[in-house]
Scaffold this active site. Structure first.
Site, PDB file in Angstrom:
ATOM      1  N   ASN A 146     -13.006   6.480  75.971  1.00  0.00           N
ATOM      2  CA  ASN A 146     -11.839   5.426  75.909  1.00  0.00           C
ATOM      3  C   ASN A 146     -12.110   4.843  74.324  1.00  0.00           C
ATOM      4  O   ASN A 146     -11.297   3.962  73.871  1.00  0.00           O
ATOM      5  CB  ASN A 146     -12.428   4.023  76.582  1.00  0.00           C
ATOM      6  CG  ASN A 146     -11.985   4.389  78.033  1.00  0.00           C
ATOM      7  OD1 ASN A 146     -11.060   5.424  78.235  1.00  0.00           O
ATOM      8  ND2 ASN A 146     -12.695   4.063  78.990  1.00  0.00           N
ATOM      9  N   LYS A 148     -11.750   4.917  69.935  1.00  0.00           N
ATOM     10  CA  LYS A 148     -10.856   5.459  68.763  1.00  0.00           C
ATOM     11  C   LYS A 148     -11.294   7.005  68.229  1.00  0.00           C
ATOM     12  O   LYS A 148     -12.445   6.933  68.106  1.00  0.00           O
ATOM     13  CB  LYS A 148     -10.547   4.442  67.964  1.00  0.00           C
ATOM     14  CG  LYS A 148      -9.538   4.623  66.946  1.00  0.00           C
ATOM     15  CD  LYS A 148      -9.296   3.617  66.176  1.00  0.00           C
ATOM     16  CE  LYS A 148      -8.520   3.974  64.865  1.00  0.00           C
ATOM     17  NZ  LYS A 148      -7.476   5.062  64.694  1.00  0.00           N
ATOM     18  N   LYS A 198     -10.395  10.465  68.605  1.00  0.00           N
ATOM     19  CA  LYS A 198     -10.357  11.806  69.191  1.00  0.00           C
ATOM     20  C   LYS A 198      -9.234  12.628  68.479  1.00  0.00           C
ATOM     21  O   LYS A 198      -9.504  13.740  68.241  1.00  0.00           O
ATOM     22  CB  LYS A 198      -9.884  11.317  70.894  1.00  0.00           C
ATOM     23  CG  LYS A 198     -10.810  10.807  71.685  1.00  0.00           C
ATOM     24  CD  LYS A 198     -10.566  10.601  72.926  1.00  0.00           C
ATOM     25  CE  LYS A 198      -9.212   9.521  73.149  1.00  0.00           C
ATOM     26  NZ  LYS A 198      -9.820   8.255  72.828  1.00  0.00           N
ATOM     27  N   THR A 199      -8.143  12.300  68.198  1.00  0.00           N
ATOM     28  CA  THR A 199      -7.113  12.848  67.765  1.00  0.00           C
ATOM     29  C   THR A 199      -7.615  13.099  66.051  1.00  0.00           C
ATOM     30  O   THR A 199      -7.338  14.319  65.684  1.00  0.00           O
ATOM     31  CB  THR A 199      -5.663  12.303  67.754  1.00  0.00           C
ATOM     32  OG1 THR A 199      -5.243  12.303  68.909  1.00  0.00           O
ATOM     33  CG2 THR A 199      -4.737  12.961  66.936  1.00  0.00           C
ATOM     34  N   THR A 200      -8.020  12.054  65.691  1.00  0.00           N
ATOM     35  CA  THR A 200      -8.741  12.135  64.284  1.00  0.00           C
ATOM     36  C   THR A 200      -9.545  13.204  64.218  1.00  0.00           C
ATOM     37  O   THR A 200      -9.446  13.955  63.109  1.00  0.00           O
ATOM     38  CB  THR A 200      -9.077  10.680  63.805  1.00  0.00           C
ATOM     39  OG1 THR A 200      -8.052   9.832  64.036  1.00  0.00           O
ATOM     40  CG2 THR A 200      -9.583  10.761  62.368  1.00  0.00           C
ATOM     41  N   ARG A 220     -10.341  21.252  58.142  1.00  0.00           N
ATOM     42  CA  ARG A 220     -11.412  22.040  57.802  1.00  0.00           C
ATOM     43  C   ARG A 220     -10.877  23.917  58.075  1.00  0.00           C
ATOM     44  O   ARG A 220     -11.255  24.834  57.115  1.00  0.00           O
ATOM     45  CB  ARG A 220     -12.657  21.889  58.653  1.00  0.00           C
ATOM     46  CG  ARG A 220     -13.590  22.991  58.337  1.00  0.00           C
ATOM     47  CD  ARG A 220     -14.901  22.794  59.762  1.00  0.00           C
ATOM     48  NE  ARG A 220     -15.532  21.486  59.043  1.00  0.00           N
ATOM     49  CZ  ARG A 220     -16.032  20.446  60.056  1.00  0.00           C
ATOM     50  NH1 ARG A 220     -15.805  20.906  61.167  1.00  0.00           N
ATOM     51  NH2 ARG A 220     -16.264  19.358  60.028  1.00  0.00           N
ATOM     52  N   PHE A 259       5.504   7.373  73.910  1.00  0.00           N
ATOM     53  CA  PHE A 259       4.668   6.816  74.748  1.00  0.00           C
ATOM     54  C   PHE A 259       5.021   6.729  76.441  1.00  0.00           C
ATOM     55  O   PHE A 259       6.011   6.293  76.448  1.00  0.00           O
ATOM     56  CB  PHE A 259       3.677   5.533  74.420  1.00  0.00           C
ATOM     57  CG  PHE A 259       2.835   5.789  73.341  1.00  0.00           C
ATOM     58  CD1 PHE A 259       1.763   6.515  73.114  1.00  0.00           C
ATOM     59  CD2 PHE A 259       3.304   4.971  71.939  1.00  0.00           C
ATOM     60  CE1 PHE A 259       1.027   6.346  71.991  1.00  0.00           C
ATOM     61  CE2 PHE A 259       2.483   4.971  70.702  1.00  0.00           C
ATOM     62  CZ  PHE A 259       1.535   5.840  70.773  1.00  0.00           C
ATOM     63  N   TRP A 270       4.303   5.017  78.658  1.00  0.00           N
ATOM     64  CA  TRP A 270       4.282   3.711  79.263  1.00  0.00           C
ATOM     65  C   TRP A 270       5.680   3.027  78.743  1.00  0.00           C
ATOM     66  O   TRP A 270       6.044   2.051  79.341  1.00  0.00           O
ATOM     67  CB  TRP A 270       3.360   2.954  78.825  1.00  0.00           C
ATOM     68  CG  TRP A 270       3.037   2.722  77.426  1.00  0.00           C
ATOM     69  CD1 TRP A 270       3.204   1.988  76.559  1.00  0.00           C
ATOM     70  CD2 TRP A 270       1.775   3.651  76.899  1.00  0.00           C
ATOM     71  NE1 TRP A 270       2.541   2.143  75.271  1.00  0.00           N
ATOM     72  CE2 TRP A 270       1.747   3.060  75.355  1.00  0.00           C
ATOM     73  CE3 TRP A 270       0.928   4.579  77.199  1.00  0.00           C
ATOM     74  CZ2 TRP A 270       0.851   3.771  74.792  1.00  0.00           C
ATOM     75  CZ3 TRP A 270       0.102   5.319  76.301  1.00  0.00           C
ATOM     76  CH2 TRP A 270       0.236   4.691  74.975  1.00  0.00           C
ATOM     77  N   GLU A 325      -3.804  15.010  73.620  1.00  0.00           N
ATOM     78  CA  GLU A 325      -3.297  14.185  74.562  1.00  0.00           C
ATOM     79  C   GLU A 325      -3.161  14.953  76.090  1.00  0.00           C
ATOM     80  O   GLU A 325      -2.277  14.413  76.743  1.00  0.00           O
ATOM     81  CB  GLU A 325      -2.104  13.175  74.489  1.00  0.00           C
ATOM     82  CG  GLU A 325      -2.376  12.474  73.115  1.00  0.00           C
ATOM     83  CD  GLU A 325      -3.563  11.187  73.161  1.00  0.00           C
ATOM     84  OE1 GLU A 325      -4.032  11.270  74.025  1.00  0.00           O
ATOM     85  OE2 GLU A 325      -3.543  10.538  72.127  1.00  0.00           O
TER      86      GLU A 325
END
Length: 196
Positions: free
Chosen positions: A37, A39, A41-43, A51, A91, A93, A128
């Site tokens: 949960n 912040k 993950k994508t970063t 790399r 998104f 939602w 995602e």
């Protein structure tokens, strides 16, 4: 602590690290999952793409959900040869259209399958993807089959909250991002270049 005790401790640590390095003899692509949960993950996934690209490796990115915001990573990496395929519905939602989202997911998944079968790609990011499985837009078995059939040298990163247990069990590396504090919860607006 004395210098001698410090040196002894560091020598023991070095011996343990050297033994682990010597024991790691396999050379193959790995499946990584960045979930949780928190912040980042994508970063983290894009850090790995950067790399890999910096080392002359070829990477491809599939983005589910995040299709309408400006994408700084794409602006940087696409000119360097990183292919992006984006669901581009925004998104889920916001759309609130199951049929439309499912169709968009299936179209994007076709690009993902192509990338996962491409021996020219060293790294594929499925950003995602976890939501596509959780929402029933994409069959888990189909994803597992495509992952298992990929070229042996190819690494894959899957991101998203609530990753299905079958994917975490199949993964070589699983990192769970844990939220401690987030500026958004204090009313701080997300900012371009930092949050997206």
């Amino acid at each position: 602590m004395s210098d001698e005790r410090h040196q002894q401790r560091q020598q023991r640590l070095k011996e343990k690290v050297d033994a682990r390095i010597a024991a790691a003899q396999q050379s193959r692509g790995i499946l990584m999952v960045f979930t949780g949960n928190g912040k980042g993950k994508t970063t983290a996934a894009f850090g790995t793409v950067t790399r890999a690209t910096g080392h002359g490796k070829r990477a491809g990115v599939i983005q589910f959900i995040k299709g309408e915001w400006p994408n700084g990573e794409r602006a940087l990496l696409e000119p360097l040869g990183v292919e992006f395929q984006v669901m581009a519905t925004g998104f889920t939602w916001d759309t609130q259209n199951r049929d439309g989202d499912t169709a968009a997911c299936e179209q994007t998944w076709r690009h993902a399958r192509r990338m996962l079968a491409d021996p020219a790609l060293d790294l594929v990011v499925l950003d995602e993807l976890t939501y596509m499985i959780a929402y029933g837009y994409l069959a888990l078995d189909e994803v597992l089959t495509a992952l298992a059939a990929r070229p042996t040298h190819q690494s894959v990163i899957i991101t998203g909250r609530g990753c299905h247990r079958a994917l975490t069990q199949a993964a070589d590396t699983v990192t769970e991002m844990r939220p401690v504090r987030h500026a958004f919860d204090a009313g701080v607006k997300a900012s371009i270049g930092i949050d997206y």
